[in-house]
Every structure is written in structure tokens, then in C-alpha cells.
Design an enzyme around this catalytic site. Structure first.
Site, PDB file in Angstrom:
ATOM      1  N   GLY A  14       7.584  -8.114  64.313  1.00 51.49           N
ATOM      2  CA  GLY A  14       6.520  -9.018  64.719  1.00 51.49           C
ATOM      3  C   GLY A  14       6.823 -10.444  64.294  1.00 51.49           C
ATOM      4  O   GLY A  14       7.674 -10.696  63.435  1.00 51.49           O
ATOM      5  N   CYS A  15       6.114 -11.404  64.908  1.00 51.33           N
ATOM      6  CA  CYS A  15       6.407 -12.814  64.647  1.00 51.33           C
ATOM      7  C   CYS A  15       6.002 -13.233  63.233  1.00 51.33           C
ATOM      8  O   CYS A  15       6.817 -13.792  62.478  1.00 51.33           O
ATOM      9  CB  CYS A  15       5.737 -13.692  65.692  1.00 51.33           C
ATOM     10  N   PHE A  16       4.748 -12.964  62.834  1.00 50.09           N
ATOM     11  CA  PHE A  16       4.345 -13.244  61.462  1.00 50.09           C
ATOM     12  C   PHE A  16       5.226 -12.470  60.485  1.00 50.09           C
ATOM     13  O   PHE A  16       5.660 -12.998  59.456  1.00 50.09           O
ATOM     14  CB  PHE A  16       2.886 -12.843  61.239  1.00 50.09           C
ATOM     15  N   ALA A  17       5.483 -11.210  60.807  1.00 47.77           N
ATOM     16  CA  ALA A  17       6.272 -10.355  59.911  1.00 47.77           C
ATOM     17  C   ALA A  17       7.666 -10.926  59.704  1.00 47.77           C
ATOM     18  O   ALA A  17       8.211 -10.891  58.591  1.00 47.77           O
ATOM     19  CB  ALA A  17       6.358  -8.946  60.470  1.00 47.77           C
ATOM     20  N   ALA A  38       8.706 -14.185  59.913  1.00 46.99           N
ATOM     21  CA  ALA A  38       8.657 -15.395  59.077  1.00 46.99           C
ATOM     22  C   ALA A  38       8.344 -15.053  57.627  1.00 46.99           C
ATOM     23  O   ALA A  38       8.929 -15.621  56.695  1.00 46.99           O
ATOM     24  CB  ALA A  38       7.621 -16.365  59.632  1.00 46.99           C
TER      25      ALA A  38
END
Length: 325
Positions: free
Chosen positions: A134-137, A139
Site C-alpha cells: 500500500g502507499c502509506f505502508a 512510505a
């Protein structure tokens, strides 16, 4: 040349995949599947590729492509694979959260590998099925991996992160309309965001005795794309110790870099980079991590995983310049 297929072709992540694949020397796009747009030109939806291709969306699926990208809403990849059988030679890269966790990684005989190259590049090279993070994950994990790898977590981790409007997808909702989002800022899913599962899974993979809590506050920003993460926890070493730890961990990473200056989001938007800043405040370490949510946080990382899985140069198709000005 390998042939690529894209499922769910009308969304933001598919649009970025199309743009990247059109400029990838080792791939050709075989089909872009979208039932709602079948027969329409790709550029009718993805208007940045006008003049780049005359390809149409299709409702037909070629089950013998070399690589298949699933750009579907969470939960829909499982349904799609239940309804379609692909060649044993087809590598599948899923951009949803359907197969990211250990409990969900094996589906219909397919063993999905978690596709964070900075965590397990060598495993990805041998994978046939990849669960894109995932994107948040992405970063957040890139901000934390070196600390977990060195068994440095002794207390809880506090994270505040903001993402652009494209992180919510193309479907309109109350919080994605321009009039709501512009000049506005808000948090959502406080301490319960779905990416916490894969974050905790990775931290436990690297640090056997990890039992701290990850306090994650996700925010919506009034910009289109990008993720800005700040994370802090206790750290007994010096700033020099911390920077050495991070630079050593990422010394062979193609897209993740540790900066000696304060980082900001414009450095990475429109690229597959993650840039990390490290500070020390008293007994706390403060990590800043910035990525483009649609590239390193989604489609760019999917291409990076494809490159690894097929033995291409890891940076092929991803040598992109930031929209700095």
C-alpha cells in the site's frame, strides 16, 4: 519483449501503469480491461497519453500474457481471479490489499510474495505472484525498516502522515470533491488504517521481539499526489549513529535515498523515489519519508517489482524527473 495486461484500466493506478509501460523498453501492452469503457480510446480517460497510443479499452481478457496487473478495488482481485484462469507462465502483480498479509497470501494455489524491494528484493526476483504494498505502508515502512532491522524499537512508534487526493481513487465522495478538499485538511481512520496490518507484519519479520504499538494518524491533504510521513520513537544512539544505520541499510537501494538536508514532497512527486530525512531530538529519533503515492506507492513500485521478477534492470522505465518547479 513481454506482453502485459491491465485489469481495472480506468483508475489512477492503471493510468500511471499505462504511461510507464508505454515508455518501457522491454514490454508491450497487450490489453487494458475495463467493462465500463470497452471500445473507448485509452486517452479518452487518461488524457495525458494523447498522441502516445491509439489503443482501446477492451472487455476481453488474454489469459496468456506474460504479466498481469490487477488495478482493482480492495476485495475485487480475489473475485476476478476466481472467475478467470491464467497461464501458469503469467506473473501476476496485485495492487490491492487482497494478498498482502500472511493469512491471505496463498490463494487458489498461488503464493503471493510481499513486494517491497527494500525488504526482500531477492525473494521478489523468484516470485510469480506479487502483492504490491500500500502507499502509506510503503512510505512508513521505508521510514522504519533500518530501525527494525537493527532491533532498535524499544518503545511505541508515533506516525503522522498526509496523502494527496489521488490516494482516494477516481470515484467521487464527499471528501474528494474539489470544493471540500481545496484549502482543507482532515484526518481519517485514526489508529485503524488498513495499512497497519502490513506495517506490523514487516516490523515483526525484521525484529523478532517487536511488541511496541504503532500509533498511526493518516491525514488528507489539499494536493493531488504525494505522501509526507513523520515518524518518531526513542533511540539511544547519536544522530551520526542513526544516519549511518540508514545509509548502510539503503546503500544498494535503487530508489530510496537518505538526505542530509530536510526533505520535502516536491523532491519525489512524479518519481519512483523515496527520500528519507533523519533527525535526533533529545532521546527521540525523527524520521521523515516522502514518496509519490501513485508511483513508489503504487504503479511505479509495481513496475519495479516486474523488472525484478523478469530479470530486467531494476530502474527500467522508472528514470523519472520530479515536478520540482
Amino acid at each position: 519483449m513481454i506482453k502485459a495486461g491491465i485489469i481495472g484500466g480506468a483508475g489512477y493506478t492503471a493510468g500511471e501503469l499505462i504511461r510507464l509501460l508505454l515508455n518501457h523498453k522491454q514490454t508491450s501492452i497487450d490489453f487494458v480491461f475495463s467493462t465500463s469503457n470497452a471500445g473507448n480510446k485509452l486517452y479518452k480517460v487518461h488524457q495525458d497519453i494523447v498522441g502516445s497510443t491509439e489503443m482501446n479499452f477492451t472487455s476481453e481478457v488474454n489469459t496468456d500474457v506474460d504479466v498481469l496487473f490487477l488495478c482493482l478495488g480492495h476485495g475485487n482481485s480475489t473475485t476476478f481471479l476466481e472467475q478467470h484462469t491464467f497461464s501458469e507462465n503469467t506473473k501476476i502483480i496485485d495492487l490491492s490489499n487482497d494478498f498482502r498479509l500472511e493469512a491471505d497470501k496463498i490463494f487458489a494455489g498461488k503464493d503471493f510474495i510481499y513486494g517491497l524491494p527494500e525488504l526482500q528484493k531477492e525473494v521478489i526476483k523468484k516470485a510469480n505472484y506479487i502483492a504490491n504494498p500500500g502507499c502509506f505502508a510503503t512510505a512508513i515502512q521505508l521510514a522504519l525498516l533500518p530501525l527494525a532491522d537493527s532491533n532498535s524499537f524499544k518503545e511505541d512508534i508515533h506516525i503522522n502522515a498526509v496523502t494527496g487526493a489521488t490516494g482516494a481513487g477516481t470515484s467521487l465522495s464527499k471528501t474528494t470533491h474539489f470544493t471540500w478538499r481545496d484549502n482543507n485538511f482532515s484526518h481519517y481512520k485514526a489508529f485503524t488504517h488498513q495499512h497497519l496490518g502490513e506495517i506490523n507484519q514487516t516490523l515483526n519479520q525484521l525484529q523478532d521481539d517487536f511488541d511496541s504499538e504503532v500509533h498511526f494518524m493518516p491525514n488528507r491533504g489539499n494536493f493531488s499526489r504525494g505522501i509526507f510521513v513523520t515518524a518518531y520513537t526513542s533511540f539511544n544512539g547519536t544522530l551520526e549513529d542513526a544516519k549511518s544505520l540508514y545509509k548502510s541499510y539503503y546503500k544498494n537501494a535503487e530508489f530510496t535515498f537518505v538526505s542530509d538536508e530536510a526533505v520535502h514532497m516536491k523532491q519525489v512527486v512524479n518519481t519512483n523515489k523515496c527520500i528519507i530525512g533523519v533527525e535526533k531530538h533529545g532521546n527521540k529519533i525523527l524520521i521523515t519519508s516522502v514518496i509519490d503515492n501513485l508511483l513508489k506507492g503504487a504503479s511505479g513500485q509495481a513496475i519495479q517489482n516486474m523488472n525484478l521478477a523478469f530479470g530486467f534492470e531494476e530502474t527500467e522505465g522508472l528514470k523519472l524527473k520530479a515536478n520540482y518547479f
